[in-house]
Write a protein that holds these residues in place. Structure first.
Motif, mmCIF file in Angstrom:
data_model
loop_
_atom_site.group_PDB
_atom_site.id
_atom_site.type_symbol
_atom_site.label_atom_id
_atom_site.label_comp_id
_atom_site.label_asym_id
_atom_site.label_seq_id
_atom_site.Cartn_x
_atom_site.Cartn_y
_atom_site.Cartn_z
ATOM 1 N N PHE A 178 26.570 -20.515 -17.213
ATOM 2 C CA PHE A 178 26.241 -20.338 -15.796
ATOM 3 C C PHE A 178 27.320 -19.583 -15.030
ATOM 4 O O PHE A 178 27.019 -18.892 -14.055
ATOM 5 C CB PHE A 178 25.872 -21.684 -15.162
ATOM 6 C CG PHE A 178 24.459 -22.052 -15.483
ATOM 7 C CD1 PHE A 178 23.421 -21.567 -14.718
ATOM 8 C CD2 PHE A 178 24.162 -22.817 -16.598
ATOM 9 C CE1 PHE A 178 22.106 -21.853 -15.037
ATOM 10 C CE2 PHE A 178 22.853 -23.118 -16.930
ATOM 11 C CZ PHE A 178 21.821 -22.628 -16.140
ATOM 12 N N PHE A 179 28.566 -19.670 -15.466
ATOM 13 C CA PHE A 179 29.584 -18.759 -14.932
ATOM 14 C C PHE A 179 29.148 -17.313 -15.184
ATOM 15 O O PHE A 179 29.294 -16.442 -14.323
ATOM 16 C CB PHE A 179 30.936 -19.008 -15.608
ATOM 17 C CG PHE A 179 31.942 -19.745 -14.756
ATOM 18 C CD1 PHE A 179 32.832 -19.058 -13.956
ATOM 19 C CD2 PHE A 179 31.993 -21.131 -14.763
ATOM 20 C CE1 PHE A 179 33.766 -19.728 -13.177
ATOM 21 C CE2 PHE A 179 32.917 -21.814 -13.993
ATOM 22 C CZ PHE A 179 33.809 -21.112 -13.196
ATOM 23 N N THR A 180 28.616 -17.059 -16.386
ATOM 24 C CA THR A 180 28.180 -15.710 -16.748
ATOM 25 C C THR A 180 26.988 -15.268 -15.903
ATOM 26 O O THR A 180 26.962 -14.149 -15.375
ATOM 27 C CB THR A 180 27.793 -15.661 -18.239
ATOM 28 O OG1 THR A 180 28.849 -16.220 -19.028
ATOM 29 C CG2 THR A 180 27.529 -14.237 -18.693
ATOM 30 N N LEU A 181 26.007 -16.148 -15.760
ATOM 31 C CA LEU A 181 24.785 -15.805 -15.044
ATOM 32 C C LEU A 181 25.048 -15.438 -13.588
ATOM 33 O O LEU A 181 24.397 -14.543 -13.047
ATOM 34 C CB LEU A 181 23.799 -16.976 -15.114
ATOM 35 C CG LEU A 181 23.114 -17.203 -16.471
ATOM 36 C CD1 LEU A 181 22.475 -18.577 -16.525
ATOM 37 C CD2 LEU A 181 22.067 -16.128 -16.727
ATOM 38 N N ARG B 218 32.904 -12.553 -21.789
ATOM 39 C CA ARG B 218 31.525 -12.159 -21.511
ATOM 40 C C ARG B 218 31.474 -10.995 -20.523
ATOM 41 O O ARG B 218 30.623 -10.102 -20.649
ATOM 42 C CB ARG B 218 30.756 -13.368 -21.010
ATOM 43 C CG ARG B 218 30.723 -14.491 -22.059
ATOM 44 C CD ARG B 218 30.382 -15.837 -21.440
ATOM 45 N NE ARG B 218 30.579 -16.914 -22.407
ATOM 46 C CZ ARG B 218 29.663 -17.836 -22.693
ATOM 47 N NH1 ARG B 218 28.493 -17.817 -22.091
ATOM 48 N NH2 ARG B 218 29.925 -18.778 -23.572
ATOM 49 N N ILE B 219 32.371 -10.995 -19.561
ATOM 50 C CA ILE B 219 32.423 -9.872 -18.618
ATOM 51 C C ILE B 219 32.781 -8.575 -19.348
ATOM 52 O O ILE B 219 32.137 -7.540 -19.172
ATOM 53 C CB ILE B 219 33.425 -10.163 -17.492
ATOM 54 C CG1 ILE B 219 32.888 -11.289 -16.588
ATOM 55 C CG2 ILE B 219 33.707 -8.910 -16.665
ATOM 56 C CD1 ILE B 219 33.882 -11.775 -15.545
ATOM 57 N N VAL C 27 25.350 -12.965 -22.396
ATOM 58 C CA VAL C 27 25.460 -11.709 -21.652
ATOM 59 C C VAL C 27 24.080 -11.105 -21.427
ATOM 60 O O VAL C 27 23.751 -10.658 -20.313
ATOM 61 C CB VAL C 27 26.382 -10.716 -22.392
ATOM 62 C CG1 VAL C 27 26.201 -9.293 -21.865
ATOM 63 C CG2 VAL C 27 27.835 -11.150 -22.258
ATOM 64 N N GLU C 28 23.249 -11.095 -22.456
ATOM 65 C CA GLU C 28 21.906 -10.533 -22.292
ATOM 66 C C GLU C 28 21.082 -11.353 -21.299
ATOM 67 O O GLU C 28 20.312 -10.795 -20.505
ATOM 68 C CB GLU C 28 21.190 -10.467 -23.648
ATOM 69 C CG GLU C 28 21.810 -9.471 -24.612
ATOM 70 C CD GLU C 28 21.934 -8.088 -23.997
ATOM 71 O OE1 GLU C 28 20.906 -7.499 -23.624
ATOM 72 O OE2 GLU C 28 23.078 -7.595 -23.869
#
Length: 426
Positions: free
Chosen positions: A120-123, A154-155, A380-381
């Motif tokens: 969720f940090f990524t999203l 991920r970034i 990431v996707e």
């Protein structure tokens, strides 16, 4: 005539990281004459950090030109370097990232770079980062994007896949690993050189050497570790004794990636202590700016972060070695996927960032890290395409998740909390 540049600092109102970056930039005399533009969304906090920047700039004699604005696009116009240290409502949302999975029976640690929290940090973070990137592509396409925001791996993976903007991720985890090694061996950390490769917050220290003599210090470390305080770095040392290599950078960060990582501690991040520290810092800052308190000595000393060194190296073609940077793999670590962000040594010069390969990881270490590779790729996707279906799949392959029912409940609850920030990036 001295070469100068424009450095844009996104997230400059960050109390903790803002000061660290100032300490390094103002300790770098080769940046004299360059412009530092501070960007933040909170005018009051940004104003205070700008006052601090001007004060430290004057005290150090660094000779930078200090600007500030809440207008990101105006700041980015013509920039040579863009530093990113932003986060969206960081502590409130991070706390949810930890508490919601815990409520549904998931035993985990921190909830920032791995597990449901990492997802969720990524999203919510990638859409904001891609807003920055689109502006950079338009306004300063040759700039270097220096990322400090989590989740770093991920970034950087997303940027490597979906943009041509030059970029690097930076983290001090390699130095935390070195400091742990030095403490256990009771040696000055300045005498120790470590060479690490792997993932962000999950590096393998492949070599530990004496900085002056080149002596291999792993034998000395192995002897010292056996009799060291058994309560220190308990989780890291359990892995060390199983795999034979020290992994960075701390028990809780390592624990985020592994199904048994909760053994490193299930309390999560100490948000109360964080708030207390921030309050104390702001009170101290007000005292310094108001002239009622002296500038603490450590505020004028380099922090150890490497962002300023990267900028100076590229600006002046200094061919600088940087102990650790996060880059797209593309064969740098041959036994990890090419499409993965890895953390390895790099060199930097006017031509850009050049990863340094230490060769393949020890096979068992590579297999340990491969558990995370697919998770990060799929997360990431999910974020780039704002796909709840892919997000569920990313949860179901995450080793931290031990229940499909819990994964669905976590996804539904945290998706609603983060819905205002989730959107397609490309």
């Amino acid at each position: 005539m001295p070469r100068t540049t424009k450095i844009v600092f996104l997230g400059a109102s960050s109390a903790s990281f803002g000061l660290s970056m100032f300490r390094d930039l103002f300790a770098s005399p080769v940046l004299a004459g360059s412009t530092l533009t501070l960007v933040g969304r909170n005018p009051a906090t940004l104003g205070r950090m700008t006052e601090l920047a001007k004060l430290l700039n004057a005290r150090s004699g660094a000779g930078l030109v200090i600007e500030h604005t809440t207008d990101r696009r105006a700041a980015l116009d013509g920039a040579g370097f863009v530093i990113n240290a932003t986060a969206i409502d960081r502590n409130r949302l991070w706390k949810q990232d930890f508490e919601v999975p815990k409520k549904h029976g998931i035993r985990h640690t921190l909830g920032e770079n791995g597990g449901p929290g990492g997802l969720f940090f990524t999203l919510r973070t990638l859409p904001l980062v891609f807003d920055f990137i689109r502006d950079i592509e338009e306004l300063c396409p040759n700039a270097l994007f220096l990322n400090y925001s989590n989740p770093e791996s991920r970034i950087i993976l997303a940027l490597g896949r979906y943009t041509k903007v030059r970029h690097i991720g930076l983290c001090h985890g390699i130095f935390m690993g070195r400091d742990a090694i030095a403490y256990i061996m009771q040696m000055p950390r300045e005498e120790i050189e470590v060479w690490g490769a792997g993932l962000n917050h999950f590096q393998c220290l492949m070599q530990i050497r004496h900085r002056d003599t080149g002596e291999d210090l792993y034998p000395r470390f192995r002897a010292a570790e056996q009799s060291f305080d058994p309560d220190a770095w308990r989780f890291t040392r359990r892995l060390y004794r199983a795999f034979g290599y020290w992994l960075t950078c701390s028990d809780d960060h390592l624990g985020e990636y592994l199904p048994y990582g909760w053994e490193a501690g299930e309390n999560g991040y100490d948000f109360d202590q964080d708030e207390r520290w921030r309050g104390e810092f702001l009170n101290q800052l007000d005292g310094v700016l108001g002239g009622t308190m002296p500038i603490p000595q450590w505020w004028t000393e380099p922090s150890g972060e490497r962002g300023a060194a990267v900028i100076a190296a590229m600006l002046h073609d200094q061919k600088r070695f940087i102990e650790s940077g996060i880059v797209l793999n593309r064969g740098v670590i041959p036994n990890l996927p090419a499409e993965l962000a890895v953390e390895v040594p790099v060199t930097v010069d006017a031509a850009g960032v050049h990863p340094v390969s230490l060769g393949p990881l020890p096979d068992p270490i590579a297999k340990l890290m491969l558990m995370q590779a697919s998770v990060q790729q799929l997360a990431v996707e999910a974020a780039v395409h704002a796909s709840k279906e892919l997000a569920l799949q990313a949860l179901l392959i995450d080793p931290v998740i031990n229940s499909a029912v819990a994964a669905e409940k976590i996804l539904d609850e945290l998706w609603e909390i983060n819905r205002p920030y989730i959107r397609k990036c490309v």
